[in-house]
Design a protein around this motif. Structure first.
Motif, PDB file in Angstrom:
ATOM      1  N   TRP A  85       0.825  -1.206   0.000  1.00 54.04           N
ATOM      2  CA  TRP A  85       0.000   0.000   0.000  1.00 54.04           C
ATOM      3  C   TRP A  85       0.859   1.255   0.000  1.00 54.04           C
ATOM      4  O   TRP A  85       0.592   2.215  -0.736  1.00 54.04           O
ATOM      5  N   LYS A  86       1.919   1.267   0.796  1.00 53.65           N
ATOM      6  CA  LYS A  86       2.798   2.433   0.888  1.00 53.65           C
ATOM      7  C   LYS A  86       3.745   2.549  -0.305  1.00 53.65           C
ATOM      8  O   LYS A  86       4.387   3.579  -0.493  1.00 53.65           O
ATOM      9  N   LEU A 116      -1.304   9.834   7.542  1.00 55.03           N
ATOM     10  CA  LEU A 116      -1.690   8.519   7.043  1.00 55.03           C
ATOM     11  C   LEU A 116      -3.207   8.388   7.016  1.00 55.03           C
ATOM     12  O   LEU A 116      -3.894   8.712   7.981  1.00 55.03           O
ATOM     13  N   GLY A 157      -2.836  11.431   0.111  1.00 51.43           N
ATOM     14  CA  GLY A 157      -2.319  10.421  -0.806  1.00 51.43           C
ATOM     15  C   GLY A 157      -3.394   9.895  -1.726  1.00 51.43           C
ATOM     16  O   GLY A 157      -4.588   9.960  -1.415  1.00 51.43           O
ATOM     17  N   LYS A 181      -4.425   6.979  -2.345  1.00 53.61           N
ATOM     18  CA  LYS A 181      -5.262   5.989  -1.664  1.00 53.61           C
ATOM     19  C   LYS A 181      -5.074   6.051  -0.147  1.00 53.61           C
ATOM     20  O   LYS A 181      -5.205   5.047   0.537  1.00 53.61           O
ATOM     21  N   GLU A 237      -2.205   6.900   1.418  1.00 54.40           N
ATOM     22  CA  GLU A 237      -0.878   6.414   1.830  1.00 54.40           C
ATOM     23  C   GLU A 237      -0.089   7.422   2.655  1.00 54.40           C
ATOM     24  O   GLU A 237       0.910   7.072   3.279  1.00 54.40           O
ATOM     25  N   ALA A 264       3.313  10.560  -0.382  1.00 61.61           N
ATOM     26  CA  ALA A 264       2.729  10.073  -1.634  1.00 61.61           C
ATOM     27  C   ALA A 264       1.906  11.167  -2.297  1.00 61.61           C
ATOM     28  O   ALA A 264       1.923  11.325  -3.525  1.00 61.61           O
ATOM     29  N   HIS A 294       8.508   6.170  -2.428  1.00 61.39           N
ATOM     30  CA  HIS A 294       8.993   5.627  -1.154  1.00 61.39           C
ATOM     31  C   HIS A 294      10.444   5.169  -1.234  1.00 61.39           C
ATOM     32  O   HIS A 294      11.092   4.964  -0.201  1.00 61.39           O
ATOM     33  N   ASN A 351       4.902   4.694  10.426  1.00 60.05           N
ATOM     34  CA  ASN A 351       3.468   4.825  10.196  1.00 60.05           C
ATOM     35  C   ASN A 351       2.666   4.327  11.395  1.00 60.05           C
ATOM     36  O   ASN A 351       2.216   3.182  11.426  1.00 60.05           O
ATOM     37  N   VAL A 394      -6.198  -1.329   6.104  1.00 55.33           N
ATOM     38  CA  VAL A 394      -5.524  -1.077   4.826  1.00 55.33           C
ATOM     39  C   VAL A 394      -6.498  -1.278   3.668  1.00 55.33           C
ATOM     40  O   VAL A 394      -6.582  -0.446   2.753  1.00 55.33           O
ATOM     41  N   LYS A 401      -8.211   2.083   0.995  1.00 58.10           N
ATOM     42  CA  LYS A 401      -8.155   2.167  -0.468  1.00 58.10           C
ATOM     43  C   LYS A 401      -9.510   2.511  -1.077  1.00 58.10           C
ATOM     44  O   LYS A 401      -9.582   2.873  -2.259  1.00 58.10           O
TER      45      LYS A 401
END
Length: 383
Positions: free
Chosen positions: A87-88, A203, A207, A209, A211, A215, A221, A228, A276, A280
């Protein structure tokens, strides 16, 4: 014991006299508009998410049983670490019981040879304590003014260290401002430094999604290491350090707060896997949330409040004296808006504030209620 009790009571009495004695205050009035917590995407109060998280946790034991290296390793850890890293956009991740433990571990583990740390002056206590535990000599730590890339570059230029480590947060929890992500990444590349970013408060909110801010700013990354913590928008507990696979191996072999502690609850790890997956899918919630954030900021600007450099969901109403911050907290609470007065030692003397922590669970009616109370507060405080 009597002497110890007396000494401690004296310290507590001093805190009482300064009105700085901390007490645990459970939220008992569900009718209030709660802006004290960091559940930024509102998942704690989402029954559908809670049901999915409980289902994900059900197959696993509540406790790990031991440190992960001794006998407490469970398959769910590897599963959620891989999902989080993907994900990240990172090569690997390692799960720690808390963000504090993760930051302490990383700061100590990176202290190799003549490493020099370049630390933002407003960094979180866990980052600062991690550097202390690394037993840095004075010449191995440089503090630069908050978000001041010009001063940071000068310090990097002057350093002859073989290993340079830049340490920042992506979003600062008491001021609500964002780090200059692209500039920091460029400086790290130019001076062959390692960039470490704590994404605790970004977080899930920023981002493509959720992230995080790095991001959102378009920084790969591959250009940084991230910490996180998952007790905020992720609505869970623990933290992931994300980076290259060699970093994960190094932490497993050197990080004392990983080696010498019982593994985090497998229930918590499994629930984070659901966090997670859920993050998304929250694009629309993040879009609506960002619009609400902008409107609240515009309202505060129109009222004339000082909110520093914040443009995010964390909004400090900077009032200065402690008495003003405490009065503002009481004023809002009497009208059903719960927000905390933030005072020394959390913030410097003379910069006491009322901290508003906006979240995606707010409704249009909540927003109007908040604006009304803030307008009344402005008439009382700023007149």
């Amino acid at each position: 014991m009597k002497t110890l009790a007396g000494l401690i009571q004296e310290k507590l009495a001093t805190l009482d006299a300064l009105q700085r004695r901390r007490r645990l205050r459970p939220l008992t009035d569900s009718r209030g508009l709660d802006l004290t917590h960091n559940d930024y995407m509102g998942l704690r109060g989402d029954p559908a998410f809670q049901k999915r998280a409980l289902a994900a946790a059900a197959p696993w034991p509540a406790g790990s049983g031991a440190s992960r290296l001794l006998g407490g390793e469970h398959l769910i850890y590897d599963e959620v670490e891989q999902a989080f890293a993907a994900w990240k956009g990172a090569e690997s991740a390692l799960y720690f019981p808390s963000g504090y433990a993760a930051n302490e571990a990383l700061m100590s583990a990176l202290h190799l040879g003549d490493a020099v740390y370049f630390s933002d002056e407003w960094n979180h206590a866990s980052l600062i304590d991690g550097m202390r535990l690394a037993r840095l000599r004075p010449e191995h730590k440089r503090i630069f003014r908050h978000n001041d890339c010009q001063e940071l570059e000068q310090l990097l230029q002057d350093s002859r260290a073989r290993l340079k480590i830049i340490v920042v947060e992506s979003l600062y929890s008491m001021d609500g401002d964002l780090c200059p992500a692209r500039e920091l990444a460029a400086l790290a590349q130019r001076y062959e430094a390692v960039l470490v970013v704590d994404e605790a408060h970004a977080l899930g909110v920023y981002g493509p999604k959720g992230e995080g801010w790095m991001a959102a700013a378009g920084v790969s990354h591959d250009e940084y290491i991230s910490v996180n913590p998952c007790g905020k928008a992720m609505a869970g507990s623990g933290a992931f350090i994300c980076g290259p696979s060699w970093l994960r191996d190094h932490l497993i072999n050197t990080a004392r707060s990983f080696i010498f502690t019982t593994g985090a609850s497998p229930w918590a790890a499994a629930a984070l896997g659901e966090s997670v997956r859920t993050m998304k899918t929250l694009d629309e919630q993040r879009r609506v949330f960002q619009k609400r954030i902008v409107r609240v900021h515009e309202h505060l600007d129109a009222l004339g409040f000082n909110k520093g450099a914040s443009a995010t969901h964390i909004i400090p109403i900077i009032l200065g004296p402690e008495a003003d911050a405490l009065r503002a907290e009481a004023f809002c609470q009497e009208r059903g808006v719960l927000a905390r007065a933030i005072r020394p030692p959390t913030v410097p003397e003379g910069s006491c504030r009322l901290r508003l922590s906006l979240h995606a669970g707010l409704t249009d009616a909540d927003e109007e209620r908040l604006k009304k109370v803030l307008s009344e507060l402005a008439q009382k405080i700023l007149r």
